[in-house]
Scaffold this motif. Structure first.
Motif, PDB file in Angstrom:
ATOM      1  N   UNK A  10     -63.582  43.225  36.767  1.00 39.92           N
ATOM      2  CA  UNK A  10     -62.159  43.419  36.486  1.00 39.92           C
ATOM      3  C   UNK A  10     -61.543  44.391  37.469  1.00 39.92           C
ATOM      4  N   UNK A  11     -62.270  45.461  37.765  1.00 40.19           N
ATOM      5  CA  UNK A  11     -61.765  46.473  38.699  1.00 40.19           C
ATOM      6  C   UNK A  11     -61.571  45.889  40.091  1.00 40.19           C
ATOM      7  N   UNK A  12     -62.510  45.072  40.523  1.00 35.60           N
ATOM      8  CA  UNK A  12     -62.471  44.526  41.880  1.00 35.60           C
ATOM      9  C   UNK A  12     -61.662  43.237  42.002  1.00 35.60           C
ATOM     10  N   UNK A  13     -61.356  42.607  40.859  1.00 35.07           N
ATOM     11  CA  UNK A  13     -60.663  41.318  40.908  1.00 35.07           C
ATOM     12  C   UNK A  13     -61.586  40.189  41.316  1.00 35.07           C
ATOM     13  N   UNK A  14     -62.830  40.258  40.872  1.00 36.33           N
ATOM     14  CA  UNK A  14     -63.841  39.258  41.241  1.00 36.33           C
ATOM     15  C   UNK A  14     -63.645  37.955  40.475  1.00 36.33           C
ATOM     16  N   UNK A  15     -63.852  36.842  41.169  1.00 36.38           N
ATOM     17  CA  UNK A  15     -63.847  35.523  40.548  1.00 36.38           C
ATOM     18  C   UNK A  15     -65.100  34.767  40.973  1.00 36.38           C
ATOM     19  N   UNK A  16     -65.660  34.012  40.040  1.00 34.03           N
ATOM     20  CA  UNK A  16     -66.873  33.244  40.331  1.00 34.03           C
ATOM     21  C   UNK A  16     -66.580  32.179  41.384  1.00 34.03           C
ATOM     22  N   UNK A  17     -67.467  32.037  42.348  1.00 33.91           N
ATOM     23  CA  UNK A  17     -67.361  30.990  43.367  1.00 33.91           C
ATOM     24  C   UNK A  17     -67.964  29.705  42.803  1.00 33.91           C
ATOM     25  N   UNK A  18     -67.144  28.896  42.168  1.00 35.01           N
ATOM     26  CA  UNK A  18     -67.651  27.708  41.491  1.00 35.01           C
ATOM     27  C   UNK A  18     -68.118  26.646  42.483  1.00 35.01           C
ATOM     28  N   UNK A  19     -67.515  26.590  43.671  1.00 39.70           N
ATOM     29  CA  UNK A  19     -67.959  25.615  44.662  1.00 39.70           C
ATOM     30  C   UNK A  19     -69.388  25.924  45.087  1.00 39.70           C
TER      31      UNK A  19
END
Length: 356
Positions: free
Chosen positions: A67-76
């Protein structure tokens, strides 16, 4: 040391390291999250994998760091590892046409509900055919390919099947290919239109299509002409221009200036609306002097200014059939393929004379 824990590193050191990395990297990675949370990369992966085992403490730390870093899973990237993609390729042209736009809107929305994403390629400029577009889509390891425009060669379909990628042809047919085909019953719909005009007492009949010889237009025009000829009437035929409102206008000006028509079938609603406005422009009264029927039942057909009688193909049925084909497990057998013809119906509004 717990296997989920990373080697100890001072908080300030981790933050300084991340700041240096962020100046040279576009996306936040799982390694960034692991470093900030003080855990291993595998712990980050398990945190974002449904059903994977991870302690409550580690899960909390990873989620807070993400949440702090704004991370999103790389689904590709994840799909490449798991060999199970959530991407569905869609190839289409003329995407601004009302029926095509609605079809794409409903399909993409339903895919999203099922955890899948739509990878859209616009085939409008595909002068060499759509084979290169399908080859490009395959590079993304898609789960399936939905073809809404064009007809892919059998060699490309075979390549897709060899890679475990289902190919679904919508409102187009391909002979002797390993592809699912889902089409609306254009033949029955065109005959319904012809029979309705005949019941209205029309004896001077025309049919309007564009100069674009799509399989859908060919089927509709051919079935209509055959039925009218069975009644002993040789129809006037317009087959010029694009699949557009303006073509309907041009057809009205051209046909009505040279033929005293009392009934017209337009193979799409968009052309029918143009024909209706063109007929009014020329002083023809609809339906008293001239009956008009379209095909597709687009939203504009029900507008008060038109109230067009038309042939409806169910968008929800079409979307459901495409989704069912996408989700069907491939077995490599021909019996695994879907070959569906979806029923259509006549929608009575105000552009055809009453038979009472």
């Amino acid at each position: 040391m717990d296997a989920e824990q990373a080697p100890p590193e001072a908080s300030s050191d981790r933050e300084d390291h991340l700041k240096r990395d962020r100046t040279t990297r576009s996306f936040v990675t799982s390694e960034d999250v692991a470093r900030l949370a003080g855990v291993s990369r595998s712990a980050v992966s398990r945190t974002f994998t449904p059903g994977a085992s991870v302690s409550a403490d580690v899960r909390h730390r990873v989620q807070e760091a993400a949440k702090t870093l704004g991370y999103r899973v790389n689904r590709l990237a994840r799909s490449l590892i798991s060999d199970q993609s959530n991407l569905v390729g869609v190839v289409g042209a003329n995407l601004s046409l009302p029926f095509m736009a609605r079809q794409l809107d409903e399909l993409s929305r339903e895919l999203l509900k099922r955890g899948m994403q739509c990878l859209l390629l616009n085939a409008a400029e595909a002068e060499q055919g759509i084979a290169p577009l399908i080859e490009l889509i395959l590079e993304f390891r898609v789960r399936a390919i939905v073809v809404m425009s064009g007809s892919p060669p059998s060699s490309i379909i075979d390549e897709c099947m060899a890679n475990g990628v289902r190919v679904i042809l919508v409102n187009r047919q391909a002979d002797d290919t390993e592809a699912d085909t889902i089409i609306s019953d254009d033949l029955s719909g065109a005959r319904l239109a012809a029979e309705r005009l005949l019941r209205a007492g029309c004896g001077r009949i025309g049919v309007v299509g564009s100069g674009v010889r799509t399989p859908t237009q060919i089927r509709r025009r051919g079935a209509f002409v055959d039925r009218v000829r069975e009644a002993g009437i040789e129809p006037a035929v317009w087959a010029s221009g694009g699949t557009a409102y303006e073509t309907g206008m041009d057809a009205a000006r051209g046909l009505l200036s040279t033929h005293d028509l009392d009934g017209v079938f337009c193979v799409t609603d968009l052309m029918a609306l143009g024909f209706l406005d063109g007929a009014r422009e020329m002083g023809r009264r609809v339906p008293d002097d001239l009956s008009i029927i379209g095909f597709d039942d687009i939203q504009q057909s029900a507008w008060a200014a038109y109230r067009l009688t038309t042939i409806r193909q169910s968008m929800s049925d079409l979307t459901d059939s495409v989704l069912a084909a996408i989700e069907r497990k491939m077995t490599g057998e021909r019996g695994d393929l879907a070959h569906e013809v979806l029923p259509v119906e006549l929608v009575e509004r105000a552009t055809v004379r009453s038979t009472s």
